[in-house]
Design a protein around this motif. Structure first.
Motif, PDB file in Angstrom:
ATOM      1  N   ALA A 175       0.839  -1.201   0.000  1.00 16.80           N
ATOM      2  CA  ALA A 175       0.000   0.000   0.000  1.00 16.80           C
ATOM      3  C   ALA A 175       0.874   1.251   0.000  1.00 16.80           C
ATOM      4  O   ALA A 175       0.649   2.202  -0.762  1.00 16.80           O
ATOM      5  N   GLN A 176       1.924   1.220   0.857  1.00 14.61           N
ATOM      6  CA  GLN A 176       2.843   2.365   0.923  1.00 14.61           C
ATOM      7  C   GLN A 176       3.553   2.530  -0.420  1.00 14.61           C
ATOM      8  O   GLN A 176       3.730   3.633  -0.920  1.00 14.61           O
ATOM      9  N   GLY A 177       3.932   1.385  -1.011  1.00 18.36           N
ATOM     10  CA  GLY A 177       4.633   1.388  -2.296  1.00 18.36           C
ATOM     11  C   GLY A 177       3.768   2.061  -3.360  1.00 18.36           C
ATOM     12  O   GLY A 177       4.257   2.882  -4.140  1.00 18.36           O
ATOM     13  N   ARG A 178       2.522   1.711  -3.345  1.00 14.65           N
ATOM     14  CA  ARG A 178       1.630   2.287  -4.348  1.00 14.65           C
ATOM     15  C   ARG A 178       1.534   3.805  -4.214  1.00 14.65           C
ATOM     16  O   ARG A 178       1.540   4.544  -5.183  1.00 14.65           O
ATOM     17  N   GLU A 179       1.456   4.249  -2.960  1.00 18.91           N
ATOM     18  CA  GLU A 179       1.380   5.704  -2.710  1.00 18.91           C
ATOM     19  C   GLU A 179       2.575   6.428  -3.315  1.00 18.91           C
ATOM     20  O   GLU A 179       2.443   7.471  -3.944  1.00 18.91           O
ATOM     21  N   ILE A 180       3.761   5.830  -3.106  1.00 17.90           N
ATOM     22  CA  ILE A 180       4.978   6.457  -3.627  1.00 17.90           C
ATOM     23  C   ILE A 180       4.928   6.476  -5.162  1.00 17.90           C
ATOM     24  O   ILE A 180       5.256   7.480  -5.799  1.00 17.90           O
ATOM     25  N   MET A 181       4.461   5.383  -5.735  1.00 22.58           N
ATOM     26  CA  MET A 181       4.403   5.329  -7.197  1.00 22.58           C
ATOM     27  C   MET A 181       3.410   6.346  -7.751  1.00 22.58           C
ATOM     28  O   MET A 181       3.664   6.982  -8.780  1.00 22.58           O
ATOM     29  N   GLU A 182       2.308   6.513  -7.025  1.00 17.78           N
ATOM     30  CA  GLU A 182       1.328   7.528  -7.443  1.00 17.78           C
ATOM     31  C   GLU A 182       1.979   8.914  -7.406  1.00 17.78           C
ATOM     32  O   GLU A 182       1.763   9.751  -8.275  1.00 17.78           O
ATOM     33  N   LEU A 183       2.756   9.102  -6.391  1.00 13.40           N
ATOM     34  CA  LEU A 183       3.468  10.372  -6.250  1.00 13.40           C
ATOM     35  C   LEU A 183       4.398  10.596  -7.445  1.00 13.40           C
ATOM     36  O   LEU A 183       4.446  11.690  -8.026  1.00 13.40           O
ATOM     37  N   PHE A 184       5.117   9.526  -7.823  1.00 12.52           N
ATOM     38  CA  PHE A 184       6.010   9.631  -8.981  1.00 12.52           C
ATOM     39  C   PHE A 184       5.208   9.988 -10.243  1.00 12.52           C
ATOM     40  O   PHE A 184       5.632  10.804 -11.048  1.00 12.52           O
ATOM     41  N   ARG A 185       4.045   9.335 -10.350  1.00 15.66           N
ATOM     42  CA  ARG A 185       3.246   9.602 -11.539  1.00 15.66           C
ATOM     43  C   ARG A 185       2.838  11.085 -11.590  1.00 15.66           C
ATOM     44  O   ARG A 185       2.891  11.730 -12.632  1.00 15.66           O
ATOM     45  N   ARG A 186       2.488  11.622 -10.419  1.00  9.83           N
ATOM     46  CA  ARG A 186       2.092  13.033 -10.370  1.00  9.83           C
ATOM     47  C   ARG A 186       3.269  13.938 -10.743  1.00  9.83           C
ATOM     48  O   ARG A 186       3.136  14.889 -11.484  1.00  9.83           O
ATOM     49  N   LEU A 187       4.449  13.601 -10.179  1.00  8.31           N
ATOM     50  CA  LEU A 187       5.642  14.410 -10.474  1.00  8.31           C
ATOM     51  C   LEU A 187       5.939  14.365 -11.975  1.00  8.31           C
ATOM     52  O   LEU A 187       6.276  15.369 -12.592  1.00  8.31           O
ATOM     53  N   ASN A 188       5.813  13.162 -12.541  1.00  5.62           N
ATOM     54  CA  ASN A 188       6.079  12.983 -13.964  1.00  5.62           C
ATOM     55  C   ASN A 188       5.060  13.783 -14.790  1.00  5.62           C
ATOM     56  O   ASN A 188       5.407  14.440 -15.770  1.00  5.62           O
ATOM     57  N   GLY A 189       3.823  13.724 -14.288  1.00  6.04           N
ATOM     58  CA  GLY A 189       2.778  14.476 -14.974  1.00  6.04           C
ATOM     59  C   GLY A 189       3.069  15.963 -14.984  1.00  6.04           C
ATOM     60  O   GLY A 189       2.707  16.690 -15.913  1.00  6.04           O
ATOM     61  N   ALA A 190       3.785  16.407 -13.937  1.00  2.97           N
ATOM     62  CA  ALA A 190       4.126  17.831 -13.858  1.00  2.97           C
ATOM     63  C   ALA A 190       5.372  18.157 -14.686  1.00  2.97           C
ATOM     64  O   ALA A 190       5.881  19.287 -14.630  1.00  2.97           O
ATOM     65  N   GLY A 191       5.899  17.150 -15.401  1.00  5.17           N
ATOM     66  CA  GLY A 191       6.984  17.441 -16.345  1.00  5.17           C
ATOM     67  C   GLY A 191       8.343  16.883 -15.953  1.00  5.17           C
ATOM     68  O   GLY A 191       9.326  17.052 -16.669  1.00  5.17           O
ATOM     69  N   MET A 192       8.434  16.212 -14.830  1.00  4.21           N
ATOM     70  CA  MET A 192       9.740  15.722 -14.377  1.00  4.21           C
ATOM     71  C   MET A 192      10.089  14.404 -15.087  1.00  4.21           C
ATOM     72  O   MET A 192       9.244  13.518 -15.205  1.00  4.21           O
ATOM     73  N   THR A 193      11.292  14.300 -15.587  1.00  9.84           N
ATOM     74  CA  THR A 193      11.737  13.052 -16.193  1.00  9.84           C
ATOM     75  C   THR A 193      12.121  12.102 -15.052  1.00  9.84           C
ATOM     76  O   THR A 193      12.831  12.506 -14.121  1.00  9.84           O
ATOM     77  N   ILE A 194      11.653  10.852 -15.125  1.00 12.62           N
ATOM     78  CA  ILE A 194      11.936   9.906 -14.033  1.00 12.62           C
ATOM     79  C   ILE A 194      12.532   8.624 -14.615  1.00 12.62           C
ATOM     80  O   ILE A 194      12.041   8.100 -15.625  1.00 12.62           O
ATOM     81  N   VAL A 195      13.583   8.172 -13.969  1.00 12.96           N
ATOM     82  CA  VAL A 195      14.125   6.854 -14.294  1.00 12.96           C
ATOM     83  C   VAL A 195      14.143   6.053 -13.003  1.00 12.96           C
ATOM     84  O   VAL A 195      14.745   6.485 -12.021  1.00 12.96           O
ATOM     85  N   GLN A 196      13.463   4.919 -13.002  1.00 14.83           N
ATOM     86  CA  GLN A 196      13.455   4.103 -11.779  1.00 14.83           C
ATOM     87  C   GLN A 196      14.034   2.722 -12.066  1.00 14.83           C
ATOM     88  O   GLN A 196      13.917   2.196 -13.166  1.00 14.83           O
ATOM     89  N   VAL A 197      14.639   2.152 -11.037  1.00 18.28           N
ATOM     90  CA  VAL A 197      15.069   0.756 -11.089  1.00 18.28           C
ATOM     91  C   VAL A 197      14.137  -0.011 -10.186  1.00 18.28           C
ATOM     92  O   VAL A 197      13.886   0.413  -9.049  1.00 18.28           O
ATOM     93  N   THR A 198      13.582  -1.098 -10.675  1.00 23.09           N
ATOM     94  CA  THR A 198      12.684  -1.877  -9.813  1.00 23.09           C
ATOM     95  C   THR A 198      12.676  -3.339 -10.233  1.00 23.09           C
ATOM     96  O   THR A 198      13.022  -3.690 -11.370  1.00 23.09           O
ATOM     97  N   HIS A 199      12.287  -4.185  -9.288  1.00 22.93           N
ATOM     98  CA  HIS A 199      12.053  -5.596  -9.599  1.00 22.93           C
ATOM     99  C   HIS A 199      10.565  -5.843  -9.798  1.00 22.93           C
ATOM    100  O   HIS A 199      10.160  -6.925 -10.208  1.00 22.93           O
ATOM    101  N   SER A 200       9.759  -4.835  -9.419  1.00 28.17           N
ATOM    102  CA  SER A 200       8.311  -5.057  -9.352  1.00 28.17           C
ATOM    103  C   SER A 200       7.627  -4.766 -10.683  1.00 28.17           C
ATOM    104  O   SER A 200       7.698  -3.652 -11.200  1.00 28.17           O
ATOM    105  N   GLU A 201       6.961  -5.805 -11.241  1.00 22.96           N
ATOM    106  CA  GLU A 201       6.222  -5.644 -12.498  1.00 22.96           C
ATOM    107  C   GLU A 201       5.148  -4.575 -12.318  1.00 22.96           C
ATOM    108  O   GLU A 201       4.906  -3.751 -13.209  1.00 22.96           O
TER     109      GLU A 201
END
Lengths: 223, 801
Positions: A175-201
């Motif tokens: 649940a916490q993970g999802r919140e952080i990912m939602e946050l990333f999506r919002r930041l990206n939506g605001a124009g920020m380029t994001i590169v993440q490393v993850t194991h999670s599909e």
């Protein structure tokens, strides 16, 4: 925004060299959200470190915006890192001796911003991330999710053009993970380029593009 | 962000680290500042006399050592010397001062006319005694020391011109000498001599200026500008040879010895003080090494933080600045604590130092040393605090960050440095511990030496009979007999007597000894000449090996008698069966040996007894002596009744040096004890610091290896296996340090030779004991973290992965 050409990284060992990254050629556009995946030891974090200019010992060409990173000395790379990059770590890496507000202030303090201005930015960020009530707490007084929230806030407080995240939800429950990912999506939506490393599909789905690494080779790109 | 506030907070969050670091700094800085302040005061700082390098003490030189000049020699020297001029003679003198209701004894000196001229010091208040013609100063005028003026006369300006009773004579105080004027050491009153030389203390009414066979005063002089000590020596040596050539007797002196005033004062303390300085230096080194180790360990735990800061945009200078502020803050805290330790240390050293050094020690710590040691601390802090931060900032951030999550980041190189530092600490601590061990052993052995008397239960009180009141032998003998009779009658007194020089007190009177029927030999020693009353031997329980004690019948006019010591009998007759033999000593009276007394360590416990001859007091009644009283109820109960009896005979008679004989013995060991205590203290602190160092390294290693320990336990290791594993690491470090330390100690031990007694500088037992002691301390220091490691929860430890 980012253009990599034939990036290679290797270590000398007895009788030869061991390669961590091999001939990586990759373009990342402004505003993209890219996910790097692959098994352990594939070179994901190394690639992220090279993108963030935390790692200087590699060969090949790296262009960041108009800057030819491969031609820059360490000092200039540090300056570039300071100007464009924000970093989120799996282990949060908040400084235990500093309060939440002080942790947020730290990146600003390294960027010649006036104190009054910094205070305003910190207040605004606390508000934006919904952590005003935690501003005087120390990291050890926060849950893992809250700590990562603060870590993300800290990594973007100076409004970097590029946010690099290494397993940002690795230590969090789903649940916490999802919140952080939602946050990333919002930041990206605001124009920020994001590169993440993850194991999670599941987390990978938040991005526009997935890059698969294996034994240091870029083996697949998928949208 | 306020860097200082953050640094403070970081230090407050690591109380153990901060506490140990500040304590380490405090001890290193404090001990060094304190000892160096003393060394500076005693060895380095000039004495408070203008152009003091030209001031010298002068002695006649004999093949057996130096000796004071005789009066006639001094008079001639004063007249003939060209290169050492002016010269002056002085004799320490105990005055009885009656200024209030109780007479008091004051230490001082009787000096010749040139005295103040030689030293070149003017009074801070008033003037010097005036010339009364024929190169003499007025003997009815005295000057006093600043200390005496303040402590006894209230520091009031109107004391100038005041007339006081000085040993029964009215004299006027005409001047107060400035602070630090301290010649001879401890003098409070200076009175001009009525003669060309100071009066003889036993016959002050006789002008001794023409005497050539007594040696009772010191000679000081000022060598002329540009003249070397060697030239001065040659000049005086020439005079001595001219005197010898004109004399019909065999010459005593074959030349002259010149020693600077400074060397004369501190010569004997030099070795001990330099040793202490060396020890303090080693302590500073250990403290610095310890601090370095602490900072490196802390750096390892903070590497992650520095990496994060770098990743968030901190430049190297910014990281260095933060660390610099923290290091400076730590050094400042350590410096302040060091100042406290130094202030306390100097005060304690001063109180505890041998009396002749006390006046030279400035009560305030030396600022230059404080600055120096502080700078060493700051440099250590900066080098080992900022260095790793810079290194971290330069390091491989990417891999550092990944490892970071598992705890702290440490490099193999830094770990090696820390191990090396811990080994050096142990080695240095070993060197100090060996020194301390040897000194302790020497001290114990000195204390085990039999004094030749039984000190416990004996009270001693010194008296000086004023010449004005007791001008002749008869009156002195009568007074002494009277008080001893009264003291003997006191309840609880088992024996009472008096002796001209109490054992283990400074000073000596020696005389040529002529044995009837025996040719004097060139290498005959001059025995100690002691005057004793009946009961003296009994009061100190000095056994008489043969014959009898002095008795009431051994008075003036009766056959002259003497008691010799065993060593004297063996040295001069080759046997102790010497009763009835006759000797001449001091004068040409033949004295019959009526007793042989056991040897007494007259001068020092660590010096073999030299020959000594006792003369019956009533046959040579000295004006100064010490009363010795043995009581059945201990010495403390005796002082008041004894003083009462003395005053009942003469209400104006001052007494001084009121001490138990036990205290006299203890005092004689003061210098040895001073060195020993300090070295002992230093080595204890050094050992503690080294233990902290070992603990730090091992505890840190354990923290780094938590996962490994967890894994081992998960795989079946017992807690004892883990303890063994960790302790082994600690013991390996310690063993290397001990070996290095003992090798260094073997090389350095001979430095101690001079201060040892009945123990070899490379005493194998001491070396072994130190090795065992250091290993034990290190064992404890590594056991604590080992025990913690053995309690690691394998699940927790592995989860951290």
């Amino acid at each position: 925004m980012i253009a990599l050409k034939n990036i290679e990284k290797s270590y000398p060992i007895a009788g030869g060299r061991v390669f961590v990254l091999r001939q990586i050629t990759l373009d990342i556009k402004q505003g993209e959200f890219v996910t790097i995946m692959g098994p352990s030891g594939a070179g994901k974090s190394t690639l992220l470190a090279i993108l963030g200019m935390l790692d200087g010992a590699w060969t090949g060409e790296y262009r960041l915006k108009d800057h030819e990173v491969h031609k820059l000395d360490n000092k200039k790379r540090v300056a570039l890192h300071k100007q464009y990059v924000g970093f989120v770590f799996q282990q949060y890496h908040l400084l235990d001796d500093l309060t939440v507000a002080e942790n947020l202030d730290m990146p600003l303090s390294y960027r010649d911003i006036k104190k009054s201005e910094r205070q305003a930015i910190v207040a605004d960020t606390l508000d934006r991330f919904g952590i005003v009530g935690k501003k005087d707490l120390y990291p050890t007084q926060l849950s893992g999710g809250q700590q990562q929230l603060v870590a993300v806030a800290r990594s973007v407080i100076h409004q970097p053009a590029l946010l690099l995240a290494d397993e940002p939800t690795g230590n969090l429950h789903s649940a916490q993970g999802r919140e952080i990912m939602e946050l990333f999506r919002r930041l990206n939506g605001a124009g920020m380029t994001i590169v993440q490393v993850t194991h999670s599909e599941e987390n990978a789905k938040f991005g526009h593009r997935i890059i698969d690494l294996k034994d240091g080779w870029l083996v697949k790109e998928a949208r | 962000m306020n860097d200082l506030r953050l640094a403070l907070r970081r230090l407050a969050h690591a109380p153990l680290f901060t506490g140990v670091a500040v304590l380490t700094l405090a001890l290193g800085i404090g001990a060094n500042t304190a000892v160096f302040s003393v060394v500076n005061g005693v060895l380095i700082r000039p004495l408070p006399y203008p152009d003091e390098g030209r001031l010298v003490f002068m002695y006649g030189h004999t093949p057996d050592g130096d000796q004071n000049f005789a009066p006639s020699e001094f008079v001639r020297m004063e007249r003939e010397t060209r290169l050492v001029s002016p010269v002056a003679a002085m004799r320490e003198w105990a005055f009885n001062v009656s200024a209030g209701d109780r007479p008091e004894k004051a230490d001082g000196a009787v000096v010749t006319a040139g005295f103040f001229n030689v030293l070149g010091v003017a009074p801070e208040l008033g003037r010097l005694p005036e010339s009364s013609g024929s190169d003499r100063l007025s003997t009815s005028e005295i000057v006093i020391s600043d200390g005496y003026w303040r402590s006894h006369l209230g520091g009031r300006a109107d004391v100038i011109g005041r007339v006081i009773d000085l040993s029964g004579e009215p004299v006027a105080i005409v001047g107060v000498m400035p602070p630090g004027f301290d010649m001879p050491v401890g003098a409070q009153i200076w009175r001009p001599s009525p003669y060309a030389v100071p009066p003889h203390p036993l016959h002050p009414l006789t002008d001794p200026s023409s005497q050539s066979d007594t040696h009772f005063f010191d000679v000081i002089g000022r060598i002329r500008p540009g003249v070397t000590l060697a030239q001065g020596r040659a000049d005086l040596g020439g005079i001595m040879r001219r005197i010898a050539a004109a004399s019909s007797e065999a010459p005593l002196f074959d030349g002259a010895t010149l020693t600077t005033l400074h060397e004369d004062r501190v010569g004997e303390s030099r070795a001990a003080l330099l040793l202490l300085l060396g020890a303090a230096g080693v302590l500073l080194l250990i403290a610095s090494v310890n601090l370095a180790n602490l900072l490196l360990a802390r750096a390892a735990t903070r590497s992650r933080e520095w990496l994060v800061r770098s990743a968030l945009g901190a430049g190297r200078w910014q990281l260095a600045k933060e660390q610099l502020i923290e290091s400076l803050l730590l050094s400042t805290l350590g410096g302040v604590a060091g100042l406290l330790v130094a202030t306390w240390g100097v005060a304690s050293l001063r109180a505890f130092a041998p009396i002749e050094l006390q006046a030279l020690i400035d009560p305030a710590p030396d600022w230059r040393v404080l600055a120096f040691t502080g700078a060493v601390a700051v440099l250590t802090g900066v080098a080992f605090g900022v260095g790793p931060a810079l290194q971290s900032a330069r390091g491989d951030l990417a891999s550092g960050m990944r490892e970071g999550g598992r705890g702290s980041v440490d490099s193999r190189g830094r770990r090696r440095v820390r191990n090396t530092l811990a080994v050096s600490e142990i080695a240095l601590a070993c060197v100090l511990a060996v020194g301390a061990g040897l000194l302790v052993k020497a001290f114990i052995r000195v204390q085990q030496v039999h004094e030749g008397f039984e000190p416990s239960g004996v009270a001693t009180i010194a008296l000086t009979l004023p010449q004005a009141k007791y001008p002749d032998d008869a009156r002195r003998a009568a007074f002494t007999d009277q008080i001893l009779t009264r003291i003997n009658a006191l309840p609880g007194v088992t024996a009472a007597g008096a002796v001209s020089r109490l054992p283990l007190n400074p000073g000596a009177s020696r005389s040529d000894l002529k044995v009837e029927g025996r040719e004097q030999q060139k290498d005959d020693p001059n025995p100690d000449y002691l005057v004793a009353t009946p009961g003296y031997f009994k009061s100190l329980s000095i056994p008489l090996v043969a014959g009898r004690d002095f008795s009431d019948r051994d008075v003036a006019g009766a056959p002259a008698v003497a008691i010799v010591t065993e060593t004297t009998a063996r040295r001069f007759w080759g046997t102790t069966a010497v009763l009835g033999k006759r000797i001449q000593i001091r004068d040409d009276t033949w004295r019959e040996v009526v007793g042989v007394a056991a040897d007494v360590r007259q001068h020092a416990l660590d010096r073999q007894p030299i020959p000594a001859v006792y003369i019956a007091y009533a046959q040579d009644p000295w004006s100064f002596y010490t009363i010795t009283v043995r009581g059945s109820a201990g010495s403390a109960a005796l002082f008041a009744p004894i003083e009462r009896e003395i005053r009942s005979v003469d209400a104006d008679q001052a007494v001084f040096a009121v001490r138990s004989m036990d205290e006299v013995v203890v005092r004689s060991l003061a210098a040895r004890k001073f060195t020993l205590t300090l070295i002992g203290l230093f080595s204890t602190v050094a050992l503690l610091l080294a233990a902290v160092g070992v603990y730090g390294v091992i505890a840190y290693g354990v923290a780094q290896r938590t996962r490994e320990m967890g894994l081992r336990v998960a795989l079946g290791a017992l807690p004892s296996d883990v303890v063994r594993l960790v302790v082994r690491d600690g013991m390996l470090l310690t063993a290397s340090g001990v070996v290095a330390g003992l090798l260094a100690a073997i090389a350095l031990a001979p430095v101690l030779q001079q201060m040892l007694f009945a123990v070899e500088p490379r005493d194998p037992a001491t070396f072994a004991e130190v090795a065992v002691a250091v290993m034990m301390v290190a064992l404890l220091a590594s056991y604590l973290p080992a025990r913690r490691a053995s309690r690691v929860d394998p699940l927790e430890a592995l989860r951290e992965e």
